[in-house]
Design an enzyme around this catalytic site. Structure first.
Site, PDB file in Angstrom:
ATOM      1  CD  GLU A  50      -3.653  10.967  -5.294  1.00 27.02           C
ATOM      2  OE1 GLU A  50      -4.068  12.131  -5.328  1.00 27.02           O
ATOM      3  OE2 GLU A  50      -4.211  10.027  -5.884  1.00 27.02           O
ATOM      4  CG  ASP A  61      -9.794   2.507  -8.702  1.00 25.03           C
ATOM      5  OD1 ASP A  61      -9.390   3.605  -9.142  1.00 25.03           O
ATOM      6  OD2 ASP A  61      -9.708   2.172  -7.515  1.00 25.03           O
TER       7      ASP A  61
END
Ligand SMILES: Cc1ncc(COP(=O)(O)O)c(C=O)c1O
Lengths: 278, 405
Positions: A50, A61
């Site tokens: 990824e 995040d």
């Protein structure tokens, strides 16, 4: 349509092994080092890569991945260069599945159709776009499927049985189960709870299920590998990278190895897992 | 831009939260079920007369509504044109329009059984309003505020803490309102089970832009009635400043279908539109951030750019999606005022009317100073005085003393 993702998961299933999925940020800390890191990942044992698309405002995040994105942006990383990085990686690796993960705005600004065409040509296999739930499938998911890319959806602890069918409807490649309600880099989920969640999702889909968020160590990765078709590690790799940088945040001779070594250790953990019988 | 005119400007959004191409629900999957729950709860509350009755009680006795519509006689004389009325939202409890929306959302949170409230704040007015109502209803309150804003809006930080809220200074990104909103969203994703996110403006994922607009529309609805009482007719023009756009939308929305009413939104032009500023319509283009598609300041790669405004409450690189639509469809005119123009207006209103405005509505006053002289004496112009300037007194004092030196 069969993508490298489908092929890889079919192979792993045959081998009776759970997948190890690594996340790193494209262009962190600079484009050249980042390319070397991505090239080193499959050799170190990553089954699926990824690659984060840097964004100024990554709402899902934690601090580590936020900082990684800002390091990349500071050194001039763009979505166009991210696609270039994938193209360069594909020059000598045509089998490892590569998924771009990020937020919608850079893609929207690049232009959805142009992005999908360029991503496909570059050798991208799938997309994980955090801020595109099924309610916004017309934006990118449907066009991506038409363009021959997998659209990998996140399922979370708040995705109940009633909602799961909607979340899974246009998902392909694999399902990414976010093991905790939270942001990347937060506390780890309990392996037993993950096992129950994976079993629940499996009642709705035949797709492989990878689990991420909060996995940092080979032991934790092994625990998850025993419950799911794959485990995803991101923050721990990003932290290893960061700890190898010099005081100005530049790559050092140790940077690529720091990520590769942790990848190898985590991959050992995953490979040591006793995979549950189907 | 060639966009078909709708039959009504007041019928949006559609059931997916779109105003034209703007709005939507661009959020992480973890939040999606919560947003759907909120929409359901809001629809049910709207249909429940006891909800409105209870809210009206608090609006009257706790907030102090209706707020006056005040004829600013000396400002009118000074500018020599339109007759200027100030909608006195600064007289509300907590000192700004923000409380109208917070009251509505806190009552929704109570209906939904949520015990923990989070909010983002720029100027601190939304944070103070949220801390106030959390104190009133015994709810836990956490307010995210950019570290830069914590510095420049100290009086409000102290107020929030006195009210029992936890103020978290946000160190990420540009350390202003945008980053406070990122951090609030991160908290929400983490604490979904017990937390209600009280958004402070007409932005964010559907249904927030709509429900904040509805709770703020009391400003425009009262203005209609009050203007009818004093002048026997509708106003000719409306002016309001725009951060995310909630005080503006609250004033504008009830008048959108009255074609005789000219409407002006005022963005923050900071150091000027060719330099650092916060005018997303004047200097931005459509993109996706914080749950909705709207005009945003960004670079060629779609990275969000730093906004700048002297006013913490306008220092945001986006704008509510309904404003983006009203801009594209041409119903509202979006102007902008610089830091210096706002400072001049701040001083003018203080000296002429004995009202110290917040720096945010000082931007609206700055454009009134341009618009009013060009209008006839019988033109009725309403400005939303969205907040009072107490919070800005230390900051403006420093600037003026520094300048006069
Ligand atoms: C007094 C005042 N006016 C205006 C604003 C800007 O917000 P909005 O555009 O949502 O009204 C703020 C925000 O903090 C404020 O405190």
């Amino acid at each position: 349509m069969t993508t490298r993702i489908d092929t890889r998961f079919a192979e792993l299933k045959k081998a009776g092994r759970s997948a190890f999925v690594t996340y790193v940020m494209a262009g962190d800390p600079d484009l050249a080092t980042s390319l070397d890191i991505v090239k080193a990942l499959p050799k170190a044992g990553a089954d699926v890569i990824e690659l984060g698309i840097p964004f100024t405002d990554p709402m899902a995040d934690g601090p580590s991945i936020q900082a990684a994105g800002l390091r990349a942006l500071k050194n001039g990383m763009t979505l166009k260069k991210t696609l270039g990085l994938v193209r360069d990686f594909r020059k000598d690796d045509n089998v490892t599945p590569l998924v771009l993960m990020g937020y919608y705005n850079p893609i929207y600004i690049y232009g959805v159709d142009k992005f999908l065409a360029d991503a496909k040509t570059a050798g991208v296999d799938g997309l994980i776009i955090v801020d595109l739930p099924p309610e916004e499938d017309d934006e990118l998911c449907i066009p991506a499927l038409k363009a021959g890319l997998n659209f990998i959806r996140l399922a979370t602890p708040t995705t109940d049985d009633k909602r799961l069918p909607a979340v899974l409807a246009n998902t392909s490649g694999f399902v990414y189960y976010v093991s905790i309600a939270g942001i990347t880099g937060a506390a780890a989920a309990d392996a037993n709870a993950v096992g129950e969640a994976v079993a629940r999702i499996k009642r709705h889909t035949k797709l492989p299920i990878c689990v991420g968020f909060g996995i940092r160590t080979p032991e934790a990765a092994r625990g998850i590998a025993e419950k799911a078709d794959g485990s995803v590690v991101g923050t721990a790799l990003v932290d290893a990278l960061k700890n190898s940088l010099d005081a100005e945040g530049r790559a050092t001779a140790k940077t690529v190895n720091a990520v590769a070594e942790l990848t190898a250790a985590l991959a050992q953990g995953v490979k040591g897992a006793k995979v549950a019988a189907e | 831009m060639n966009v078909a005119k709708p039959n009504s400007y007041r019928s949006g959004p559609d059931d997916r939260g779109h105003f034209g191409i703007f709005g939507g629900r661009f959020v992480a999957e973890t939040l999606m079920p919560l947003i759907l729950d909120l929409e359901k709860a809001y629809t049910a509350a709207k249909a429940d007369p006891t909800f409105q009755t209870e809210m009206n009680g608090y609006l009257t006795h706790y907030v102090g509504r209706p707020s006056p519509l005040y004829f600013a006689e000396r400002l009118t004389e000074h500018l020599g044109g339109a007759k200027i009325y100030l909608k006195r939202e600064e007289l509300n409890h907590t000192g700004s329009h923000k409380v109208n929306n917070v009251l509505g959302q806190i009552m929704l949170a109570r209906r939904m059984g949520k015990k923990r409230i989070i909010a983002e704040t720029g100027a601190g007015q939304h944070g103070v309003a949220t801390a106030t109502l959390c104190a009133r209803f015994g709810l836990e309150c956490v307010v995210y505020m950019g570290a830069v804003d914590v510095e420049r809006q100290q009086p409000n930080v102290i107020r929030m803490e006195m009210l029992g809220a936890t103020v978290v200074p946000v160190q990420s990104g540009t350390r202003t309102l945008k980053d406070a909103m990122n951090e609030a969203l991160r908290d929400w994703v983490t604490n979904v089970h017990n937390t209600f996110y009280c958004i402070g403006t007409v932005a964010g994922p559907h249904p927030y832009p709509t429900l904040v607009r509805d709770f703020q529309s009391i400003i425009g609805n009262e203005t209609r009635t009050q203007m009818q009482e004093v002048e026997g007719r509708l106003p000719d023009s409306l002016v309001a400043c725009i951060g995310g756009g909630s005080n503006a939308m609250g004033l504008f929305h009830p008048f959108l279908d009255d074609p005789s009413v000219e409407i002006f939104g005022v963005e923050a032009a900071g150091h000027g539109l060719t330099q650092l500023h916060a005018a997303s319509i004047a200097g931005g283009r459509p993109g996706v951030l914080h749950g909705n598609r709207t005009y945003l300041l960004m670079d060629a790669d779609g990275q969000i750019q730093d906004a700048h405004s002297i006013s913490a409450g306008l220092d945001y690189p986006g704008i509510g999606p309904e404003h983006s639509w009203l801009h594209e469809i041409g119903r509202v005119n979006y102007l902008s005022a610089t830091d210096d123009e706002a400072l001049a207006a701040f001083q003018l209103l203080s000296r002429l009317e004995g009202i110290i405005p917040a720096l945010e509505p000082a931007h609206a006053i700055a454009k009134v100073m341009e618009l009013a002289p060009k209008r006839p004496r019988d033109h009725l112009m309403v400005v939303n005085l969205s907040g009072r300037g107490d919070k800005d007194v230390p900051q403006v004092g420093d600037i003026l003393r520094g300048k006069s030196k």
